[in-house]
Design a protein around this motif. Sequence first.
Motif, PDB file in Angstrom:
ATOM      1  N   LEU A  73      -1.162  -6.322  -5.440  1.00  0.00           N
ATOM      2  CA  LEU A  73      -1.186  -5.181  -6.357  1.00  0.00           C
ATOM      3  C   LEU A  73      -2.580  -4.996  -6.947  1.00  0.00           C
ATOM      4  CD1 LEU A  73       0.133  -2.960  -8.093  1.00  0.00           C
ATOM      5  CD2 LEU A  73       0.791  -4.764  -9.724  1.00  0.00           C
ATOM      6  N   TYR A  94       3.450   1.816  -1.520  1.00  0.00           N
ATOM      7  CA  TYR A  94       3.965   2.045  -2.880  1.00  0.00           C
ATOM      8  C   TYR A  94       2.814   2.324  -3.849  1.00  0.00           C
ATOM      9  CZ  TYR A  94       7.819  -0.479  -0.655  1.00  0.00           C
ATOM     10  OH  TYR A  94       8.797  -0.893   0.211  1.00  0.00           O
ATOM     11  N   THR A  95       1.731   1.540  -3.731  1.00  0.00           N
ATOM     12  CA  THR A  95       0.644   1.662  -4.702  1.00  0.00           C
ATOM     13  C   THR A  95      -0.172   2.934  -4.542  1.00  0.00           C
ATOM     14  OG1 THR A  95      -0.773   0.318  -3.256  1.00  0.00           O
ATOM     15  CG2 THR A  95       0.430  -0.840  -4.987  1.00  0.00           C
ATOM     16  N   SER A 118       0.804  -1.220   0.000  1.00  0.00           N
ATOM     17  CA  SER A 118       0.000   0.000   0.000  1.00  0.00           C
ATOM     18  C   SER A 118       0.837   1.269   0.000  1.00  0.00           C
ATOM     19  CB  SER A 118      -0.957  -0.003   1.201  1.00  0.00           C
ATOM     20  OG  SER A 118      -0.231  -0.140   2.416  1.00  0.00           O
ATOM     21  N   ASP A 167      -5.118  -3.590  -4.423  1.00  0.00           N
ATOM     22  CA  ASP A 167      -4.934  -2.149  -4.196  1.00  0.00           C
ATOM     23  C   ASP A 167      -5.451  -1.336  -5.374  1.00  0.00           C
ATOM     24  OD1 ASP A 167      -3.803  -2.859  -1.822  1.00  0.00           O
ATOM     25  OD2 ASP A 167      -1.750  -2.276  -2.345  1.00  0.00           O
ATOM     26  N   LEU A 168      -5.157  -1.766  -6.602  1.00  0.00           N
ATOM     27  CA  LEU A 168      -5.603  -1.035  -7.786  1.00  0.00           C
ATOM     28  C   LEU A 168      -7.131  -1.045  -7.891  1.00  0.00           C
ATOM     29  CD1 LEU A 168      -2.988  -2.235 -10.467  1.00  0.00           C
ATOM     30  CD2 LEU A 168      -3.045  -0.035  -9.280  1.00  0.00           C
TER      31      LEU A 168
END
Length: 588
Positions: free
Chosen positions: A449, A411-412, A409, A452-453
Amino acid sequence: MECFKRIGLFFTTLAILLLTVTTPVFTQSFEEALDHYEAEEFEEALELLEKLSDKERNTLLKAKSWLALGQYLQADSILRSLLNDTSREISSEARYTLSLVLLRTGNITDAVEMIYPVQASEIRTGIGTDARSLYRELLAFLTDRQRQEIFWNSNSTVLRLDLIRSAASSGSPESAAAMLDLMTNSGLLDGNEDEEYTEQIDELRQQVQNSQLHPPGYPVPDGMAYHIGVALPAGEPDNNGVSVSRNLYSGLLIAAEEFNARHTDRKLFLRFSNTYADPDSTRKAIHRLIWQEQADLLIGPLFSESAEQASLAAERYEVPFLTPLANSEEINEGNHYLFQLNPTFDVHGRQMARFAVNDLGLDTLAVMTQSNSIGRSSAIAFRIEAEQLGAHVAYYIEDDFSQNAYDLSEYTERFNPDPEVVDSLSLKRVDGIYAPFTGQEAETLANQLMTDLEWMESQAVVLGSEEWSAIRLTDEQQRRFPIYHTQSTLETDNPEQSAQFQEEYMNRFGQEPDRFSRIGYDTGQFLSQALETAGNPRILNRVFRQMAPYQGLLLHIHFDGNQINQSVQVVPTNERATRQSGQFPDSR
């Protein structure tokens, strides 16, 4: 098989001659041996010949039988003992046959020098005609380097002039001109010879001036044999690596048999050597293939560590080496002879970048990679290639994600498309994210990933490594995100070709071919096409680099001037990506 029976053309007259000079018992035994030889029962012929006295023609037939069995050292030794025989027929036939031994073992330059006196003689029988034909074929087959070796080793003016003539007619006028200069300006002709050959030299000089430089064709001499060394591990049948080796070799064998069925003037032979999956044994196996089997090219080993040892041998002996599976970045550094069929991870990264920028038109990108993973090479290559193509890599994220239990999280959040978040954090919108996750942690990272997206309602295109083909996605993720991944193999879209191979494999080995059977077959077919293009195996390393793209049952191969296969397929991972691209993208 007509050309491979050439070595037995002269024994009908031998048998007749023997009737007048030998005892009935000897004649009968020799005739029986000759019958076996002409029926291609060479071992039976040798068994009879071993019981006979060492008369010259008996010895000559023995040497020819050893040659037919591929036992070149035995044939070579016997034939050299006959070169100075008082009978011109015996010595000429021994010299001719020895030139075939040299041709089959790849000693082309020695074969030319061996056959030269026979073709230059006044012999008008079958052996003289065949010797002259073989001599012309060998001269046309030579590379410029091989001509140079013969030019300096020979003391024959006529042979040197023939070399010049063959160079001029084979598309090497510059090489021919250089040899002409040496002949006329370096004292290679004495006064008498200068007068004797003036007219020929003048004609050659005119021929060289009128000839044009073009790529050499290297027409193959009748009876050419290619020896392909296969270095793979063999051991217990239940060993997985051994199963891979067996199926690779089986696929290679079918490709070799198809090559031999297509050609009557040349043959391809596979020579196997066990590497025991160990670097030390790999070295021994490779040296055995080069020294004992006279390998023109080597295939194998399975693993990158062993392939590093193979690369050293390939460079030392200047023998091309094809590795079907090894994909390490380092194994061919500083090496001009090792060719990797399995694209490296940086090739995957470069091709994905070209697809993202050129095909999808993505402009602003992000890259995420686990540090110390093999996917890191793909990430770096992607970034470099994308920026060279004019795209902007807004975020390059590399870290050990395991330290925070794979929570991405922090990073995203940079990919959040919410305008308020973008403004408050001064973020740059990204329209594509490259995440070449690899290894056991790939699925965990990919799922995190995508979660999160999905939560932040991103519209970014997701680009991944080959592992993404097996990632399980939710229905919402499948609907929302176009996802693409790279693949090093892709099944043929020619069902007829696939069915034909499967039937042939089943009939030959009694079992279904697997993925490695198909890779072995594709490797053999690619090599077959390269040999048909090159003719002379001495130039295979150049031909590999220049060959047109090959599309096989699984492998797509295009070296494109490199030593690493550049053909990586970018394919839609889900239905949304398939609809977006309209079709499966072409292989690159």
